[in-house]
Design an enzyme around this catalytic site. Structure first.
Site, PDB file in Angstrom:
ATOM      1  N   THR A 660     -30.019  19.046 -61.035  1.00  0.00           N
ATOM      2  CA  THR A 660     -30.587  17.909 -61.768  1.00  0.00           C
ATOM      3  C   THR A 660     -31.256  18.377 -63.067  1.00  0.00           C
ATOM      4  O   THR A 660     -31.229  17.660 -64.073  1.00  0.00           O
ATOM      5  CB  THR A 660     -31.582  17.131 -60.885  1.00  0.00           C
ATOM      6  N   GLN A 664     -30.574  17.096 -66.876  1.00  0.00           N
ATOM      7  CA  GLN A 664     -31.621  16.605 -67.781  1.00  0.00           C
ATOM      8  C   GLN A 664     -31.535  17.312 -69.136  1.00  0.00           C
ATOM      9  O   GLN A 664     -31.621  16.682 -70.184  1.00  0.00           O
ATOM     10  CB  GLN A 664     -32.999  16.863 -67.169  1.00  0.00           C
ATOM     11  N   GLY A 729     -37.484  16.855 -68.712  1.00  0.00           N
ATOM     12  CA  GLY A 729     -36.888  15.590 -69.134  1.00  0.00           C
ATOM     13  C   GLY A 729     -36.690  15.450 -70.632  1.00  0.00           C
ATOM     14  O   GLY A 729     -35.789  14.745 -71.075  1.00  0.00           O
ATOM     15  N   GLU A 730     -37.540  16.081 -71.402  1.00  0.00           N
ATOM     16  CA  GLU A 730     -37.534  15.779 -72.829  1.00  0.00           C
ATOM     17  C   GLU A 730     -37.221  16.950 -73.742  1.00  0.00           C
ATOM     18  O   GLU A 730     -36.703  16.759 -74.851  1.00  0.00           O
ATOM     19  CB  GLU A 730     -38.869  15.124 -73.210  1.00  0.00           C
TER      20      GLU A 730
HETATM   21 MO1  MOS Z   1     -40.642   9.652 -72.086  1.00  0.00          MO
HETATM   22  S1  MOS Z   1     -40.276   9.055 -74.033  1.00  0.00           S
HETATM   23  O1  MOS Z   1     -42.315   9.915 -72.048  1.00  0.00           O
HETATM   24  O2  MOS Z   1     -40.133   8.379 -71.093  1.00  0.00           O
END
Ligand code: MOS
Length: 763
Positions: A660, A664, A729-730
C-alpha cells in the site's frame, strides 16, 4: 519457543539524547512478522466486486433525490427567484431556496479552531447574497434524479451583479494571514536580502502555479435522513468525528444526534470534508421529512468544492563559489477567500531543507471571490518544491555544478529555521540510492541530446513533507474468548488501506494472526479523533493502538491473577507471544489470551486507550525526505512533453506495508505529473466562473501519460514516531513538478517557471 515481541534492532529506536519517549517503544513493541510484509488491502476483493457501499449508494426507505441549481455570478445579490415552474414539475417534492431554508449557523472552517472541518464559513443559503460563481441558489428534491435535475433547470433566478475580485485585481490589497497551518507566517535568520545583494552567485525568480480542482473518482455524495432529533448520514469524509461535529454546529443540534458513517471513500486527496452540499441535503431532508440522496455532478464538484489555490512565488538564492548558500529567500502570494483560513504554505520546504547563512520566508494572501480554497495533496509542499527546486536547478546551471552535488553541499545538520535537531534525516542516502537506481549522469549543455524530432533531458529535485501526529487519538480494543481482537476507532479509509495497515500493527503487537484481528472504523461513534490528512493518520492511530493495547494487557494481567504463570507481572514485564502473553524474563511462562479469559469466566475484555500528546513535534524537526528523478522527451516540432521514466527515492521512516505504501508513493508521483504538465483550472476573469469544469477540459494523467515509475525507500524507523512510521500519503507529489521542469530545461534549454508545462510555453 520463538519470542514475537519488540526487541529487534529495527524496532527499539535509538532515542536522541535527553528525550523521553511519550508514544514510542515499549516492551510490547512490534515484531517484524507482519510489519514490513506486502499485505493486500483486506477490502480489495469486495471493492472489485462492487460490494463496498459508498456514501451515495446507501438506500433509505422513502428516499428522494436532490439536484442543485448553481449561481451564474460570483458576487452580488439575487433580486428575483421564481420557483413556481420547478415546484409544479412532475415528481417534485420540495424546492429549497434562501426563502424557506432552515436557519443555520456558519460551518466552522478548517483552521478556524482545532475542530473546524468545513471548507469555508460563508452562510449557506441564508440570504440573497452570492459569494462565488457556482454557489447553490436552490435545492430541488424529487422522486427520481432525472425529475430533480429537470426541475432545477426550471428555477428562474435574476441577479444584481458586482465585479468579482480576482487575484490580479485584488493583489494590491494582499494581507498577511493569521498563520500558516497554525505555524508562524514568517521565518527569518540573519539578513537574507543584504546577503543576497552581496552574493557571488545568485538567482532571483518568480514562479507561478495555477488553481486546481479535485477530481476524486467518487463524486461528493451523501445520503441523509433527518427524523425528529436525529440525523443519520452516510457521507464521504476524511474525518468522521470532525465532520459530524461541524455538521452538528451548522445544523444547530447536539453532535451526539448526528449518526455519521463513512465506511468507504472513493478518493479524497484533501477534498472530502464538510462542503455546503452536505448541510443543504440535511436541511432539505428536515424540510421534506424524507431521506435525501445528493450526488454532485462532476461540474457540481467544481462549483461547490474548493481545490488548491494559485500561487505566485519568489525564490532567491545567493551562494559562494563552492555553492554554499549564503542567502535563501522564499516569499509570495496565494489566493484565499474572506471566509476560510487555508493559506497554501508553499514556503514550508525552504524552512527545513537547506543549510544557509541567512534565511527569509514570508507569505501574503489575496482575498478573491471563489469557492473557499482547501487542501489538495501536500498543500504547500507540492507547489513550494516546484519553485524552490527549480531555483536550485537554475543556480546549479549558473554555477556549472551538478544539481545533486549542489544540494548535498547544503545539507543541514539541524533545522535551518528553528535550530531544532532532526529526529531522523537520511536525505543524502535517498539522493545516493535514487541516483544509482536512475543511473544519473550530470549533463553539461542543455538541448544537445536528440532522438529524431525528440529532445531528450533528465531532471531531479528534492521531495519533502512534514511528519504529523494529531492529538485526540483514542481506540477501543476488545479481546474475545476465542482469542480474537476487535479494534474500534473513528478513522477514515479513503482507499489507501488504513484498515489493513492497522490490522497488521494490532496483530503484530498482540502476536495474533492477521485474520484474528477485525478493525471497525468510519463511524463517528467510535473513539478517537483522526484525520485521513496531513499524512498523519497511520501514526496517530498507532499511538492510540499502543495506548489501548497497554491498557488491555494491564487488565489481562489483573484478570490472570494467582495461579497464572504470569502472576505478579505488570505490563512492562511481559511480551506478546503466540496468541498470549509471556514473561520477558522467562518466555516459558506463557498463557494464552483465551485461557486467561476462560479462567476468569469472561466472554470478552475491552480496554480504551488515549494516545500520548504529540510533544515530540515541538521538540524536534520531524520530516520525510526524498529525491525525485525523471527523464523526459520534448517534441521539437509540437512542444509536447512526454515523461519517460521516474524514480522516487524516499526516507519516510519505517514502511508498514510495502504494497500500500508503494501505491501511495506512486499515486503521489502520478498526481505530481498532472501538476507538472496537465492540471489547471481556467477561471474567467470577468465572471469568476470556472471554464473547464469537466474531465474532458481539465486534464489529469491517464494511463498513456504514466511512464515506468520506480519507488524505493530507506526504511529507517523514526525514533520519535509510533511504530517508526512518518506517513507516505503526500510526499510522493512533492518535487515532481520541479524534476519535470528541470528535465524540460535539460532537454530544451527553456526554463518554464509557470505550471503546468504545456506545449504553448515550449514553442
Ligand atoms: Mo491531505 S491534502 O492533508 O488530505
Amino acid at each position: 519457543m520463538k519470542i514475537i515481541r519488540g526487541t529487534s534492532t529495527s524496532v527499539v529506536p535509538v532515542l536522541p539524547e535527553g528525550w523521553t519517549p511519550t508514544a514510542g517503544a515499549d516492551p510490547l513493541g512490534e515484531s517484524n512478522r507482519l510489519i514490513g510484509a506486502p499485505v493486500s488491502r483486506q477490502d480489495g476483493r469486495t471493492a472489485v466486486r462492487g460490494e463496498n457501499l459508498f456514501a451515495g449508494e446507501h438506500r433509505m426507505d422513502r428516499m428522494v433525490y436532490a439536484a442543485i441549481r448553481h449561481s451564474t455570478i460570483a458576487r452580488g445579490l439575487i433580486t428575483d427567484l421564481d420557483v413556481t415552474a420547478a415546484e409544479t414539475a412532475h415528481g417534485v417534492i420540495l424546492v429549497m431556496t434562501y426563502r424557506n431554508a432552515p436557519r443555520m449557523q456558519p460551518t466552522p472552517a478548517v483552521f478556524s479552531g482545532p475542530t473546524g472541518f468545513a471548507g469555508g464559513e460563508a452562510p449557506i443559503m441564508q440570504d440573497n447574497t452570492i459569494h462565488w460563481n457556482g454557489e447553490a441558489v436552490a435545492v430541488v428534491l424529487a422522486e427520481t434524479q432525472e425529475q430533480a435535475d429537470y426541475a432545477a433547470s426550471l428555477v428562474a433566478v435574476t441577479y444584481q451583479e458586482s465585479a468579482p475580485r480576482t487575484f490580479i485585481t485584488a493583489k494590491a490589497h494582499a494581507r498577511t494571514p493569521d498563520h500558516l497551518f497554525f505555524q508562524p507566517v514568517r521565518s527569518s535568520v540573519g539578513d537574507a536580502e543584504t546577503a543576497l545583494a552581496h552574493a557571488r552567485h545568485a538567482v532571483d525568480e518568480t514562479y507561478l502555479t495555477p488553481y486546481q480542482n479535485h477530481n476524486a473518482i467518487e463524486l461528493h455524495a451523501l445520503t441523509v435522513d433527518w427524523t425528529g432529533d436525529n440525523v443519520v448520514v452516510c457521507d464521504a469524509t476524511q474525518s468522521v468525528k470532525l465532520h459530524a461535529a461541524t455538521m452538528a454546529h451548522a445544523l444547530g443540534i447536539d453532535p451526539n444526534r448526528i449518526h455519521l458513517q463513512s465506511s468507504y471513500v472513493g478518493g479524497a486527496f484533501g477534498g472530502k470534508m464538510v462542503w455546503s452540499h452536505s448541510i443543504l441535503a440535511a436541511a432539505a431532508s428536515r424540510l421534506a421529512g424524507r431521506p435525501v440522496r445528493l450526488t454532485l455532478s462532476r461540474k457540481g464538484v467544481y462549483r461547490l468544492v474548493g481545490g488548491r489555490t494559485n500561487t505566485e512565488q519568489r525564490v532567491a538564492i545567493g551562494a559562494d563559489s563552492d555553492g554554499h548558500f549564503t542567502s535563501l529567500i522564499h516569499t509570495g502570494f496565494s489566493s484565499i477567500t474572506p471566509t476560510n483560513y487555508v493559506a497554501e504554505p508553499f514556503t514550508f520546504p525552504a524552512r527545513h531543507m537547506y543549510a544557509t547563512d541567512n534565511l527569509l520566508t514570508d507569505q501574503r494572501v489575496v482575498d478573491i471571490d471563489m469557492v473557499a480554497n482547501a487542501f489538495m495533496r501536500a498543500p504547500g509542499e507540492a507547489v513550494g518544491t516546484f519553485a524552490l527546486e527549480s531555483a536550485i536547478d537554475e543556480l546549479a546551471v549558473s554555477l556549472g555544478m551538478d544539481p545533486i552535488e549542489l544540494r548535498l553541499r547544503n545539507e543541514p545538520d539541524r533545522d535551518p529555521s528553528s535550530g531544532k535537531p532532526f529526529s531522523s534525516r537520511h536525505h543524502v542516502e535517498a539522493w545516493r540510492r535514487g541516483a544509482e537506481r536512475f543511473r544519473w549522469e550530470p549533463t553539461s549543455q542543455p538541448g544537445l541530446r536528440r532522438d529524431g524530432e525528440w529532445l531528450v533531458g533528465t531532471g531531479c529535485a528534492s521531495a519533502t513533507y512534514p511528519h504529523q501526529r494529531f492529538p485526540g487519538g483514542a481506540a477501543r480494543l476488545t479481546l474475545d474468548r476465542d482469542g480474537c481482537a476487535t479494534l474500534e476507532l473513528a478513522a477514515s479509509d479513503m482507499g489507501m488501506g488504513t484498515r489493513t495497515t492497522q490490522m497488521m500493527i494490532t496483530a503484530d503487537r498482540m502476536a495474533l494472526p492477521l485474520e484474528a484481528v477485525t478493525v471497525l472504523y468510519g463511524d463517528a461513534s467510535y473513539p478517537g479523533t483522526f484525520q485521513a490528512g496531513a499524512s498523519s493518520q497511520t501514526v496517530t492511530i498507532a499511538g492510540a493502538v499502543i495506548a489501548a493495547h497497554r491498557n488491555l494487557v494491564s487488565e489481562l494481567l489483573a484478570l490472570a491473577g494467582e495461579g497464572s504463570p504470569l502472576s505478579g507481572a505488570n505490563v512492562d514485564d511481559v511480551g506478546a507471544l503466540d496468541g498470549g502473553l509471556c514473561l520477558l524474563a522467562n518466555p516459558e511462562k506463557w498463557q494464552s489470551y483465551a485461557s486467561i479469559l476462560r479462567r476468569a469466566g469472561r466472554d470478552h475484555l475491552t480496554a480504551v486507550g488515549v494516545a500520548a500528546t504529540p510533544d515530540e513535534l515541538s521538540a524536534y524537526s520531524i520530516h520525510s525526505y526524498g529525491a525525485v528523478f525523471c527523464a523526459v522527451r520534448v517534441n521539437a516540432v509540437t512542444g509536447e512533453t512526454r515523461v519517460e521514466r521516474v524514480v522516487g527515492s524516499y526516507d519516510c521512516g519505517r514502511i508498514i506495508n510495502p504494497r500500500t505504501a508503494a501505491s501511495q508513493l506512486r499515486g503521489g508521483i502520478i498526481m505530481g505529473l498532472g501538476l507538472a504538465l496537465l492540471e489547471e483550472t481556467v477561471v474567467d476573469k470577468r465572471s469568476g466562473r470556472i471554464l473547464n469544469p469537466s474531465l474532458s477540459d481539465y486534464h489529469v494523467p491517464v494511463h498513456l501519460d504514466v511512464p515506468q515509475i520506480d519507488v524505493l525507500w530507506s526504511d529507517h524507523p523514526d525514533p520519535l514516531a509510533p511504530v517508526g512510521a512518518r506517513g507516505v500519503g503526500e510526499i510522493g507529489i512533492t518535487g515532481v513538478a520541479a524534476a519535470v521542469a528541470n528535465a524540460v530545461y535539460s532537454a530544451t534549454g527553456r526554463r518554464v517557471r509557470e505550471l503546468p508545462v504545456t506545449l504553448d510555453k515550449l514553442i
